[in-house]
Write an enzyme that holds these catalytic residues in place. Structure first.
Site, PDB file in Angstrom:
ATOM      1  N   SER A  68       0.831  -1.205   0.000  1.00 59.66           N
ATOM      2  CA  SER A  68       0.000   0.000   0.000  1.00 59.66           C
ATOM      3  C   SER A  68       0.867   1.257   0.000  1.00 59.66           C
ATOM      4  O   SER A  68       2.030   1.246   0.396  1.00 59.66           O
ATOM      5  CB  SER A  68      -0.906   0.031   1.232  1.00 59.66           C
TER       6      SER A  68
HETATM    7  N1  SAH Z   1      -0.617  -5.051   4.023  1.00 63.11           N
HETATM    8  C1  SAH Z   1       0.113  -5.315   2.814  1.00 63.11           C
HETATM    9  C2  SAH Z   1      -0.704  -5.007   1.586  1.00 63.11           C
HETATM   10  C3  SAH Z   1      -0.956  -6.254   0.876  1.00 63.11           C
HETATM   11  S1  SAH Z   1      -2.057  -6.233  -0.484  1.00 63.11           S
HETATM   12  C4  SAH Z   1       1.472  -4.624   2.808  1.00 63.11           C
HETATM   13  O1  SAH Z   1       1.763  -3.849   3.713  1.00 63.11           O
HETATM   14  O2  SAH Z   1       2.268  -4.901   1.910  1.00 63.11           O
HETATM   15  C5  SAH Z   1      -3.305  -7.316   0.141  1.00 63.11           C
HETATM   16  C6  SAH Z   1      -2.887  -8.725   0.438  1.00 63.11           C
HETATM   17  O3  SAH Z   1      -4.051  -9.413   0.884  1.00 63.11           O
HETATM   18  C7  SAH Z   1      -2.365  -9.520  -0.754  1.00 63.11           C
HETATM   19  O4  SAH Z   1      -1.083  -9.984  -0.485  1.00 63.11           O
HETATM   20  C8  SAH Z   1      -3.363 -10.657  -0.906  1.00 63.11           C
HETATM   21  O5  SAH Z   1      -2.783 -11.883  -1.314  1.00 63.11           O
HETATM   22  C9  SAH Z   1      -3.917 -10.758   0.508  1.00 63.11           C
HETATM   23  N2  SAH Z   1      -5.231 -11.411   0.611  1.00 63.11           N
HETATM   24  C10 SAH Z   1      -6.311 -11.296  -0.206  1.00 63.11           C
HETATM   25  N3  SAH Z   1      -7.322 -12.065   0.237  1.00 63.11           N
HETATM   26  C11 SAH Z   1      -6.892 -12.678   1.363  1.00 63.11           C
HETATM   27  C12 SAH Z   1      -7.457 -13.600   2.287  1.00 63.11           C
HETATM   28  N4  SAH Z   1      -8.708 -14.079   2.143  1.00 63.11           N
HETATM   29  N5  SAH Z   1      -6.714 -14.020   3.323  1.00 63.11           N
HETATM   30  C13 SAH Z   1      -5.440 -13.583   3.508  1.00 63.11           C
HETATM   31  N6  SAH Z   1      -4.839 -12.713   2.676  1.00 63.11           N
HETATM   32  C14 SAH Z   1      -5.546 -12.266   1.613  1.00 63.11           C
END
Ligand code: SAH
Length: 236
Positions: free
Chosen positions: A83
């Site tokens: 993000s």
């Molecule tokens: N917080 C992260 C942003 C990641 S983007 C950072 O600081 O980099 C969102 C993430 O959510 C992705 O990696 C995606 O694979 C994960 N995601 C999506 N659906 C999910 C689920 N049901 N359970 C766990 N992770 C999930």
């Protein structure tokens, strides 16, 4: 080639100057990032300090490290994104954390948001559906000596029942509706921050407060997140 005294003094002076310049450049980029966060309304000195201290560059692939302190979302492995720093700081601020709290993060991704939260809360539990991302994030926590994060590969839509209830929950992928299971795993008076809305469409950041009589929702701002997908990813 033989250097005379003056030449060699010059050589070392120039060399050490260029090493210092690299470190200075990184510090400058971080400072600019923090100034832009402050300009855009992040007011907590504690959060600004943490954003300045945690090295976002270490949560990115080498091809993106030069852009680590731009206030933008960037691609990470498995087709996901880290993000934008402003959103990370804003979501952290809206969680109203203190150092006695236990937090659940759904969507570990790079691990950057979890690392920021680890400086504000007692313990962070973070879940990721891609095993590769979970492993890479864990290696980063270790490299940075962060010991109050527990990470796992799993479907965040199911929450983490063994560790529930949580004081705070943060979801970093967009859901179409508020996941009931996560509300159930939130303590009374707990806060959950999550992006809500369709893939690539009109998404809003939502602040949900759980009270004894139900939940209260407040819309914060428009956002763009990757989707929350149910189930653990088949691709590692
Ligand atoms: N917080 C992260 C942003 C990641 S983007 C950072 O600081 O980099 C969102 C993430 O959510 C992705 O990696 C995606 O694979 C994960 N995601 C999506 N659906 C999910 C689920 N049901 N359970 C766990 N992770 C999930």
């Amino acid at each position: 080639m033989a250097f005379d005294k003056a030449q060699s003094a010059n050589f070392f002076a120039n060399n050490s100057a260029s090493i210092t310049t690299d470190a200075d450049e990184e510090r400058l980029k971080k400072l600019k990032m923090v100034m832009s966060l402050r300009k855009n309304g992040i007011s907590s000195p504690q959060i600004l300090k943490i954003m300045e201290t945690v090295p976002r560059a270490q949560f990115l692939a080498p091809s993106f490290t030069a852009r680590a302190y731009e206030d933008r979302a960037l691609p990470i492995e498995c087709g996901q994104t880290i993000s934008q720093p402003y959103i990370v700081a804003y979501m952290s601020e809206q969680l109203e954390l203190d150092d006695r709290m236990k937090v659940l993060e759904v969507g570990t991704g790079s691990g950057y948001q979890a690392a920021i939260l680890s400086k504000l809360a007692r313990r962070v539990y973070t879940m990721e559906r891609y095993h590769t991302l979970h492993r890479m994030a864990e290696a980063r926590f270790q490299a940075l000596n962060i010991s109050n994060i527990t990470a796992m590969t799993g479907d965040g839509l199911l929450g983490w029942p063994h560790q529930a209830p949580f004081d705070r929950i943060i979801v970093t992928a967009a859901a179409e509706r508020i996941p009931r299971i996560l509300i159930n795993q939130l303590k009374d008076d707990g806060i959950m921050i999550l992006p809500l809305g369709p893939i690539g469409g009109d998404q809003r950041l939502l602040k949900v407060k759980k009270t004894a009589s139900g939940i209260k929702c407040k819309e914060l701002c428009p956002v763009r997140f990757v989707p929350l997908v149910s189930g653990v990813a088949k691709q590692m």
